[in-house]
Design a protein around this motif. Structure first.
Motif, mmCIF file in Angstrom:
data_model
loop_
_atom_site.group_PDB
_atom_site.id
_atom_site.type_symbol
_atom_site.label_atom_id
_atom_site.label_comp_id
_atom_site.label_asym_id
_atom_site.label_seq_id
_atom_site.Cartn_x
_atom_site.Cartn_y
_atom_site.Cartn_z
ATOM 1 N N THR A 60 0.884 -1.124 0.441
ATOM 2 C CA THR A 60 -0.009 -0.098 -0.478
ATOM 3 C C THR A 60 1.017 1.702 0.517
ATOM 4 O O THR A 60 1.313 0.965 0.967
ATOM 5 N N ILE A 61 0.745 2.262 -0.909
ATOM 6 C CA ILE A 61 1.342 3.539 -0.588
ATOM 7 C C ILE A 61 0.144 4.804 -0.930
ATOM 8 O O ILE A 61 -0.577 4.831 -1.036
ATOM 9 N N ASP A 62 0.564 5.275 0.501
ATOM 10 C CA ASP A 62 -0.036 7.131 0.462
ATOM 11 C C ASP A 62 1.020 7.636 0.465
ATOM 12 O O ASP A 62 2.146 8.568 1.592
ATOM 13 N N ASN A 63 0.762 8.667 -1.034
ATOM 14 C CA ASN A 63 1.496 9.661 -1.228
ATOM 15 C C ASN A 63 1.546 10.693 -0.410
ATOM 16 O O ASN A 63 2.289 11.182 -0.628
ATOM 17 N N GLU A 64 0.130 10.434 0.454
ATOM 18 C CA GLU A 64 0.486 11.929 0.733
ATOM 19 C C GLU A 64 0.997 12.162 2.334
ATOM 20 O O GLU A 64 1.537 12.905 3.112
ATOM 21 N N LYS A 65 1.114 11.059 3.041
ATOM 22 C CA LYS A 65 1.871 11.145 3.800
ATOM 23 C C LYS A 65 2.750 10.486 3.744
ATOM 24 O O LYS A 65 4.215 10.026 4.829
ATOM 25 N N VAL B 91 5.083 3.970 3.024
ATOM 26 C CA VAL B 91 4.843 2.785 1.563
ATOM 27 C C VAL B 91 4.710 1.536 2.944
ATOM 28 O O VAL B 91 6.196 1.556 3.422
ATOM 29 N N ASP B 92 3.299 1.040 3.241
ATOM 30 C CA ASP B 92 3.472 -0.201 3.665
ATOM 31 C C ASP B 92 3.269 -1.898 2.938
ATOM 32 O O ASP B 92 2.769 -1.681 2.117
ATOM 33 N N ASP C 100 9.458 4.743 5.725
ATOM 34 C CA ASP C 100 8.376 6.627 5.937
ATOM 35 C C ASP C 100 9.761 7.322 5.074
ATOM 36 O O ASP C 100 10.384 7.436 5.689
ATOM 37 N N PRO D 166 4.074 6.065 12.183
ATOM 38 C CA PRO D 166 3.869 5.080 11.683
ATOM 39 C C PRO D 166 4.840 3.661 12.464
ATOM 40 O O PRO D 166 3.933 2.156 12.835
#
Length: 113
Positions: free
Chosen positions: A3-8, A11-12, A27, A101
């Protein structure tokens, strides 16, 4: 799964493989990578070295290629070998440096750097 969260800038990565299962957080905001190995009940943390670790956009592209092309050759494949040394439990100062995170992933586990 990844899962990639571009805002935060996170990458998980979840690896579900029985005894070899793990969760890893990249992170990019705080500049650290943490891997929780379930078989060892421990967390391994290292500084994110941009010379060897692809940037967030590149990580997403590589994941897309891997998903759509079953096999892929990339010079950016990352292999990490951890050598267990001294561990300690996270302190408040650690979580400020590593970010929320990684704190959520590693709280209560021995930390190896």
């Amino acid at each position: 799964t990844m899962t990639i969260d571009n805002e935060k800038l996170i990458v998980d990565v979840h690896v579900r493989s029985g005894v070899y299962s793990s969760d890893t957080i990249f992170d990019y905001k705080h500049g650290y990578i943490a891997t929780r190995l379930f078989s060892r009940n421990a967390c391994f943390i290292m500084k994110l070295n941009k010379e060897y670790i692809p940037d967030l956009e590149e990580m997403g592209r590589l994941a897309f290629e891997r998903q759509t092309m079953n096999t892929i050759y990339s010079p950016n494949n990352v292999w990490v070998q951890f050598q267990s040394g001294h561990s300690r439990f996270g302190r408040m100062e650690d979580w400020v440096v590593y970010g929320r995170p990684i704190e959520q992933l590693c709280t209560g586990l021995p930390l190896y750097h």
